[in-house]
Design a protein around this motif. Sequence first.
Motif: not given
Length: 316
Positions: A84-85, A110-111, A116-117, A141-142
């Motif tokens: 989701l955005q 995507l944020n 994660t990076v 993401r969760v």
Amino acid sequence: MSELRIFYKENDKIRIARELNILKKIDKKDIIWIDLLDVKEEVESELEQFLKIYIQEDEEIEEIEMSSRYIQTDDSIVANSNFLQENFDVEPVSFIIKNGILVSVRDVELNSFNDTVKKMFVNTRNFPTGYHVLVALMETRVEYDADMIEDTTDAITSLSDQITKASDSVDEDVLIQIKDLQEKVTIIRQNIMDKQRVISNIMKCDFFPQDLQPRLTMIIKDINSLFEYTRFGFDRLDYLQDTFLGLVNIEQNKIIKIFTVVNVIFLPPTLVASMYGMNFDFMPELHWKFGYLFAIALMFFFTGFILLIFKLKKWL
């Protein structure tokens, strides 16, 4: 914006490259993650030949059947999931993992990927393979889904306060806001349900590292808790909708009550006026000097009498 990022290990550090030529200079065992952001088909084709994988087309990635969203072979996993955005638009993302190398395919920024990076460069030891990156992406993401649920819950609370403060002047905008929030909660619920199905299938994979199983289990637990929050959100929105409709009924009843009172008050004077408006030859008050004033007084008397009854009955 098109972007290619290749994350690989070099001297116990994670490096990043943006050209495919680097793949010919490093060992495959050192490649961790290849992130494809709206790249050209030529880049995808070259990567397919190098890693011996198949990158799905957009139509395949967007398929909703489980057989299309999760595919497992002897040495690879293909998992498609929706991200989701911030504006609640759904962006399908495809993950391909083979021999410890993760390939992600997406069309928008995507944020959760950017976060994660950052985690990878802060703590490189926690990302030895693409499997670890995939789990980190799902965890992030969760977390974003949880934040979106919290924001939606705050919006529901704000709307509840708005309805309470404006209980005497509710309008259709409130119902539209309730409908929009219901749509958002539904989208979030579908999104986390999609994650649950993907993670559940990954946990059944034989070659997925066992040391990541506890983290996958924790993701499932977090998703289950989010389900409870979304259910609570639905219940609150249903309650707000019932409250709104109740307030509308109260407003309508007040209006009907006003019209009823007015009709009842003017009914006796109307009856008096209609009686003395008849044109019969024999009418005792027809030539009476005080007949007009008597009729007016009679109208006021009946009006006051009815108002008095309403006051005693507390209908006003």
